[in-house]
Design a protein around this motif. Structure first.
Motif, PDB file in Angstrom:
ATOM      1  N   UNK A 162       2.678   3.161  -0.810  1.00 11.08           N
ATOM      2  CA  UNK A 162       1.243   3.408  -0.635  1.00 11.08           C
ATOM      3  C   UNK A 162       0.784   4.586  -1.487  1.00 11.08           C
ATOM      4  N   UNK A 163       1.595   5.667  -1.520  1.00  9.71           N
ATOM      5  CA  UNK A 163       1.235   6.827  -2.347  1.00  9.71           C
ATOM      6  C   UNK A 163       1.290   6.477  -3.828  1.00  9.71           C
ATOM      7  N   UNK A 164       2.294   5.689  -4.225  1.00 11.62           N
ATOM      8  CA  UNK A 164       2.402   5.290  -5.633  1.00 11.62           C
ATOM      9  C   UNK A 164       1.204   4.449  -6.054  1.00 11.62           C
ATOM     10  N   UNK A 215      -3.006   4.319 -12.197  1.00 11.80           N
ATOM     11  CA  UNK A 215      -4.244   4.452 -12.964  1.00 11.80           C
ATOM     12  C   UNK A 215      -4.669   3.156 -13.636  1.00 11.80           C
ATOM     13  N   UNK A 216      -3.804   2.165 -13.681  1.00  7.76           N
ATOM     14  CA  UNK A 216      -4.157   0.902 -14.321  1.00  7.76           C
ATOM     15  C   UNK A 216      -3.749  -0.262 -13.429  1.00  7.76           C
ATOM     16  N   UNK A 217      -4.342  -1.424 -13.719  1.00  5.65           N
ATOM     17  CA  UNK A 217      -3.984  -2.643 -13.012  1.00  5.65           C
ATOM     18  C   UNK A 217      -2.489  -2.931 -13.140  1.00  5.65           C
ATOM     19  N   UNK A 268       3.596  -3.300  -6.772  1.00  2.00           N
ATOM     20  CA  UNK A 268       3.539  -4.388  -5.796  1.00  2.00           C
ATOM     21  C   UNK A 268       4.758  -5.295  -5.941  1.00  2.00           C
ATOM     22  N   UNK A 269       5.110  -5.656  -7.179  1.00  2.00           N
ATOM     23  CA  UNK A 269       6.272  -6.518  -7.405  1.00  2.00           C
ATOM     24  C   UNK A 269       7.559  -5.823  -6.965  1.00  2.00           C
ATOM     25  N   UNK A 270       7.649  -4.516  -7.252  1.00  2.00           N
ATOM     26  CA  UNK A 270       8.845  -3.770  -6.845  1.00  2.00           C
ATOM     27  C   UNK A 270       8.949  -3.725  -5.314  1.00  2.00           C
ATOM     28  N   UNK A 271       7.804  -3.618  -4.635  1.00  2.00           N
ATOM     29  CA  UNK A 271       7.815  -3.583  -3.173  1.00  2.00           C
ATOM     30  C   UNK A 271       8.251  -4.924  -2.585  1.00  2.00           C
ATOM     31  N   UNK A 272       7.922  -6.018  -3.272  1.00  2.00           N
ATOM     32  CA  UNK A 272       8.357  -7.330  -2.798  1.00  2.00           C
ATOM     33  C   UNK A 272       9.854  -7.518  -2.994  1.00  2.00           C
ATOM     34  N   UNK A 332       0.252  -4.968   0.262  1.00  2.00           N
ATOM     35  CA  UNK A 332      -0.601  -5.914  -0.478  1.00  2.00           C
ATOM     36  C   UNK A 332      -2.072  -5.534  -0.352  1.00  2.00           C
ATOM     37  N   UNK A 333      -2.505  -5.162   0.859  1.00  2.00           N
ATOM     38  CA  UNK A 333      -3.905  -4.775   1.056  1.00  2.00           C
ATOM     39  C   UNK A 333      -4.235  -3.514   0.257  1.00  2.00           C
ATOM     40  N   UNK A 334      -3.307  -2.541   0.243  1.00  2.00           N
ATOM     41  CA  UNK A 334      -3.542  -1.314  -0.520  1.00  2.00           C
ATOM     42  C   UNK A 334      -3.612  -1.608  -2.014  1.00  2.00           C
ATOM     43  N   UNK A 335      -2.746  -2.523  -2.484  1.00  4.66           N
ATOM     44  CA  UNK A 335      -2.752  -2.870  -3.908  1.00  4.66           C
ATOM     45  C   UNK A 335      -4.060  -3.536  -4.303  1.00  4.66           C
ATOM     46  N   UNK A 336      -4.547  -4.471  -3.477  1.00  2.00           N
ATOM     47  CA  UNK A 336      -5.803  -5.149  -3.791  1.00  2.00           C
ATOM     48  C   UNK A 336      -6.982  -4.168  -3.782  1.00  2.00           C
ATOM     49  N   UNK A 337      -6.977  -3.246  -2.818  1.00  2.00           N
ATOM     50  CA  UNK A 337      -8.048  -2.254  -2.757  1.00  2.00           C
ATOM     51  C   UNK A 337      -8.020  -1.340  -3.980  1.00  2.00           C
TER      52      UNK A 337
END
Length: 552
Positions: free
Chosen positions: A266-268, A273-275, A282-286, A299-304
């Protein structure tokens, strides 16, 4: 027999297996241009094949190349194939009780498999190895007629995380060096992680060189490496507590290594700074789930975060269109008004506030650009001349403008440096950008910030892979020339300091201070003819002796 929950409802005497989605190849069967005959041909990059078009289409989108319909050797059904642009693929070793790697000496004909030997027994007949009986105990593969003896065959099942579905992809190789190295590497990883853990790896092709009977040959060898973790991090994170580590270290009073903290995805994501950075996290978290935060929260944090970044990009585009000066002047003005904040890290609200401030100060007069000093050792002294006025752009050749949201100078400098480190120069850069990032330009200055970030993210692993490949090739050539391992690094530093231009005037002391460009130049010097700038271990020793001692 008592059944576990996992066993209920299954046929227990069947050996269950993962679905195979396709194959990863490092070569193909085609016409040799030198002989005009059909034979196996090596590929410089990986080839993805499958019966399923949508899998290969996804591989094309991910790894580059052009998808085509393809007929495998033999009478099998037509498949789909893409010759990718990649020499390295991110992959995962699948979990399960059955090891993902298998090996055998095999002989195939049009009638199918004829022999499958483990080096002692031929499995189909149960007899001792038939090739050894026919051609001798040692070196039978060299004495046997071409195509008559078994081939060493290594198969590795992997998951490709960037391609749909979670079935396995089969990689097969007949490389002798891979047969020696891959099994030990896979076994070590499974000992550390266990059989029930998906293991993130990178599958890549490395170039080797061997000299026999005065003839030098170059050939690719497939290899794997642990992705995202050092060996020490893997051991510390996965051993069962301090007691397990202490037992491994032995009872010598050594301090136990505590497991490192879990990644704070979540902190990362919040700091990204970029998409591309958000997607990578996100991929690393999966692939490596967090023990404290659910996948849905990440996933929600990444989309936001992606939505916030998109809003900032839109605000920046509006600001660029309203600004009357150059992009560099806009960046400097924004930083001056926001305590040095980089506009690439600014929020949409900060960018909109700056736009409102400059609108209130209309008419806008951008600050005068300062002339950059010219280094005297780059440009020679010349008599002063009155510079001629630049010609006005004609109607037939309109002046090329930088796009809205263009990449800044710092990003473009990093991008062009990475192109050099990856060995891509000249117009090849623009072909690479077209094939890899789906953008057509004639100058890197025409890239948007998003496309430049995407190119940097894809170039960095290529540059690292080239660095590793150059090191391996240098060690091989140096050893072939009779050099010792402890001589190589100081010899490299001495040569680089004497024969190349570097920003730092101090001799390099770490490999990180030596670029791929310098490593490539040193490799070429090792392989050069004696009268064309060759460097040898003996020449290095003579230079050290002339200096009166060992090189530092």
């Amino acid at each position: 027999m008592t059944l576990s929950m996992d066993d209920e409802g299954l046929i227990l005497d069947l050996q269950h297996r993962n679905r195979t989605l396709g194959k990863i190849r490092s070569g193909t069967f085609g016409v040799n241009p030198n002989t005009g005959k059909s034979s196996p041909q090596r590929s410089e990059t990986f080839i993805i094949t499958s019966d399923f078009q949508h899998f290969v289409q996804s591989a094309e989108d991910t790894y580059g190349g052009i998808m085509e319909e393809w007929q495998p050797q033999g009478n099998g059904a037509a498949q789909w194939r893409v010759v990718t642009d990649e020499v390295a693929l991110d992959a995962i070793l699948p979990p399960g009780p059955k090891p993902p790697l298998s090996q055998a000496y095999e002989k195939w004909t049009k009638g199918g498999i004829q022999r499958r030997c483990n080096g002692v027994f031929e499995r189909k007949s149960g007899q001792p190895c038939l090739c050894k009986q026919q051609y001798g105990e040692e070196g039978w593969w060299e004495r046997a007629p071409v195509g008559q003896a078994c081939k060493v065959t290594t198969r590795l099942n992997v998951i490709l995380p960037d391609v749909p579905d979670i079935g396995v992809w089969l990689f097969e190789t007949h490389s002798y060096h891979a047969a020696l190295e891959l099994p030990a590497h896979v076994a070590m990883m499974r000992r550390i992680f266990g059989a029930e853990i998906p293991i993130p790896i990178r599958l890549f092709l490395t170039q080797r060189r061997v000299t026999r009977n005065g003839e030098t040959k170059h050939f690719p060898v497939p290899a794997i490496e642990l992705r995202g973790l050092t060996a020490g991090q893997a051991m510390a994170a996965l051993l069962p507590g301090a007691a397990g580590m202490a037992a491994m270290l032995g009872a010598g009073g050594q301090e136990a290594i505590e497991a490192g903290p879990p990644p704070d995805y979540l902190a990362e994501i919040e700091q990204a700074r970029t998409r591309n950075e958000v997607v990578a996290i996100w991929q690393r978290a999966k692939q490596t789930p967090s023990p404290t935060v659910s996948g849905k929260e990440i996933e929600a944090a990444a989309k936001a975060r992606v939505q916030t970044i998109d809003q900032a990009i839109q605000a920046w585009q509006v600001l660029v269109e309203a600004w009357q000066g150059t992009l560099v002047e806009l960046e400097e003005a924004f930083q001056a008004a926001n305590d040095g904040l980089d506009p690439q890290a600014a929020s949409a609200e900060q960018l909109k506030a700056f736009q409102a401030a400059i609108a209130a100060e209309a008419p806008q007069t951008p600050p005068a650009a300062e002339e950059e000093p010219v280094e005297a050792d780059i440009v020679p002294d010349k008599p002063e001349q009155t510079p001629a006025a630049p010609p006005a752009p004609s109607a037939a050749e309109p002046e090329q403008k930088r796009p809205v949201g263009a990449a800044n100078r710092q990003t473009l400098t990093k991008l062009n440096t990475l192109f050099g480190e990856a060995g891509i120069s000249g117009d090849a850069r623009f072909l690479w950008l077209f094939n890899t990032c789906k953008v057509q330009v004639t100058s890197t200055a025409q890239l948007t910030a998003a496309k430049a970030d995407e190119a940097i993210a894809k170039l960095e692993p290529e540059a690292r892979a080239r660095f590793d490949d150059l090191k391996l090739r240098i060690v091989t050539v140096w050893t072939d020339l009779g050099g010792a391992n402890d001589e190589l690094t100081p010899a490299l530093f001495m040569w680089v300091n004497a024969n190349t231009k570097r920003r730092s005037k101090q001799p390099p002391t770490r490999l990180s201070e030596v670029s791929n460009v310098h490593l490539d130049a040193f490799l070429k010097a090792l392989s050069a003819d004696p009268d064309k700038g060759q460097i040898t271990p003996e020449m290095y020793r003579q230079a050290v002796a002339a200096q009166g001692g060992a090189a530092q």
